[in-house]
Design an enzyme around this catalytic site. Structure first.
Site, PDB file in Angstrom:
ATOM      1  N   GLU A   1       0.838  -1.213   0.000  1.00 44.94           N
ATOM      2  CA  GLU A   1       0.000   0.000   0.000  1.00 44.94           C
ATOM      3  C   GLU A   1       0.868   1.256   0.000  1.00 44.94           C
ATOM      4  OE1 GLU A   1      -1.175   2.900   3.103  1.00 44.94           O
ATOM      5  OE2 GLU A   1      -1.805   0.925   3.816  1.00 44.94           O
TER       6      GLU A   1
ATOM      7  N   GLU B   1       7.766   3.305  11.825  1.00 47.29           N
ATOM      8  CA  GLU B   1       6.354   3.231  12.206  1.00 47.29           C
ATOM      9  C   GLU B   1       6.121   2.090  13.195  1.00 47.29           C
ATOM     10  OE1 GLU B   1       1.969   3.125   9.943  1.00 47.29           O
ATOM     11  OE2 GLU B   1       3.825   2.866   8.799  1.00 47.29           O
TER      12      GLU B   1
END
Length: 418
Positions: A49, A126
């Site tokens: 993504e 992240e």
């Protein structure tokens, strides 16, 4: 209902929701997420993504961003357990550009190797950020315990080890196995000519050669405890049992139960645990519903000294819920569900997503009036039936992060609701 859909010979579903607004939301919703991954692929759906915005055969990463922002539009994406979505919001006159960009990143992404290395570092950061947020990590530990050694129980972001190993060929392979027309819905909501929208999407999304390789597996729920010791001011706690899948007839009654127990300031958990006892700042119930399973539980953050009292008092509210729901609580829960759903329908982005997920989960449109009717049909009896259904043979999971969290392993979690 001004919503129509069309399924092309390729299997691609096109869906248009007529709405009298000046903006258009268009999204590509793929019926695959992290639950389609193997153990070695953990995190690849999410990385794919990210990489879709990093360059195509026709646009580099900067051009993708500039073209959509030059017309004042937004473009974004997300990965969940069972859905990956790419979506744009533009003014009506720029819809064709939005469709073109979405089709380009779905069909023509090149996954440049230098961008893979750059984005690998972003995602590993992240993952580190997620670890540093214990109120997120406690949910991750809960899920990995409840769905142990299963793709649906592994983190969507992946792990440092798996993300460090992904190569260009891995991304291309996962895309070819999942980004297939028969596993994809292109949905719009706005003031468009339906036939024009269908023609435009059919033209721009043609010639996708990928074929969906369905590897969906039934989830297996496991009872258990996960305690992670950290020197924190607040102890984070998630307790839950197996819930319902997203197509279950009783799903509306379960949502009402979650509201009555812990959905807002008037809920039982908030009133008893925070307002009367002062044991926490935040406490709420939640439901998660997936293709073959689900979760029903509650979260709280509390002082380490108050953890045992909070857990005991919260579980007492759970145990006391059956046969004690009042008409006022039922009315309030239904009002919250109804207003939340109707307010959501005022956003064309939310509408496009709602209709797309109806097609993915049910293979048909679920009309707005049908949802309202199902909410109105919730009764005290139907909620009590759900309580009996879920609690009678519950196998609880408890996840705790904080000081001496692991000391709770002496608890028999299977007896916590007895």
């Amino acid at each position: 209902m001004d919503v129509e859909f069309k399924i092309l010979d390729s299997g691609l579903t096109l869906l248009h929701d007529q709405m009298n607004v000046d903006s258009t939301s268009v999204g590509v919703y793929i019926g695959s997420g992290s639950s389609q991954e193997t153990e070695d692929e953990c995190g690849i759906a999410h990385m794919l993504e990210h990489m879709a915005f990093k360059g195509t055969e026709n646009r580099n990463a900067e051009k993708i961003a500039r073209e959509i922002e030059d017309v004042g539009g937004d473009i974004n994406a997300y990965t969940s357990k069972e859905v990956t979505a790419y979506y744009i919001k533009v003014l009506k006159e720029d819809t064709n550009l939005g469709i073109d960009i979405l089709s380009d990143i779905i069909k023509n992404s090149t996954f440049p190797r230098e961008e893979i290395e750059r984005e690998r570092g972003v995602i590993i950061s992240e993952i580190g950020q997620s670890y540093d947020a214990p109120d997120d990590k406690v949910f991750e530990n809960f899920t990995s315990t409840a769905f142990k050694n299963q793709s649906i129980g592994r983190p969507i972001l992946g792990t440092r080890e798996t993300v460090s190993n992904f190569q260009q060929c891995d991304l291309k392979s996962f895309l070819k196995a999942n980004y297939a027309p028969q596993n994809m819905v292109v949905a719009s909501s706005g003031n468009l000519d339906r036939d024009w929208f269908f023609r435009s999407v059919e033209e721009k999304f043609s010639n996708i050669k990928n074929s969906f390789k369905c590897t969906k597996k039934l989830s297996r729920w496991n009872s258990g405890f996960c305690g992670e010791d950290r020197d924190l001011e607040q102890t984070q706690l998630v307790f839950g049992i197996e819930g319902l899948k997203n197509t279950d007839f009783d799903r509306y009654s379960l949502r009402a139960l979650a509201i009555i127990l812990g959905g807002g300031m008037s809920s039982r958990l908030f009133q008893e645990i925070r307002e009367k006892r002062g044991l926490c700042y935040s406490i709420f119930s939640f439901t998660q519903m997936q293709n073959s399973s689900g979760v029903f539980g509650f979260y709280a953050g509390t002082s380490p000294n108050d953890l045992n009292e909070l857990l005991e008092a919260s579980l007492n509210e759970w145990k006391n819920i059956k046969n004690s729901i009042s008409n006022d609580e039922l009315t309030r829960a239904k009002a919250q569900m109804r207003s939340g759903f109707i307010m959501g329908q005022e956003s064309n982005g939310a509408r496009a997503e709602y209709h797309a997920k109806s097609m993915i989960n049910f293979g048909k449109l679920i009309e707005i009036n049908e949802v309202i009717k199902k909410i109105e049909n919730i009764s005290i009896t139907s909620i009590c039936d759900v309580v009996e259904k879920l609690f009678a043979s519950a196998n609880p999971v408890l996840s705790v992060i904080g000081r001496d969290a692991s000391s709770l392993k002496k608890l028999n979690v299977n007896n916590l609701l007895n």
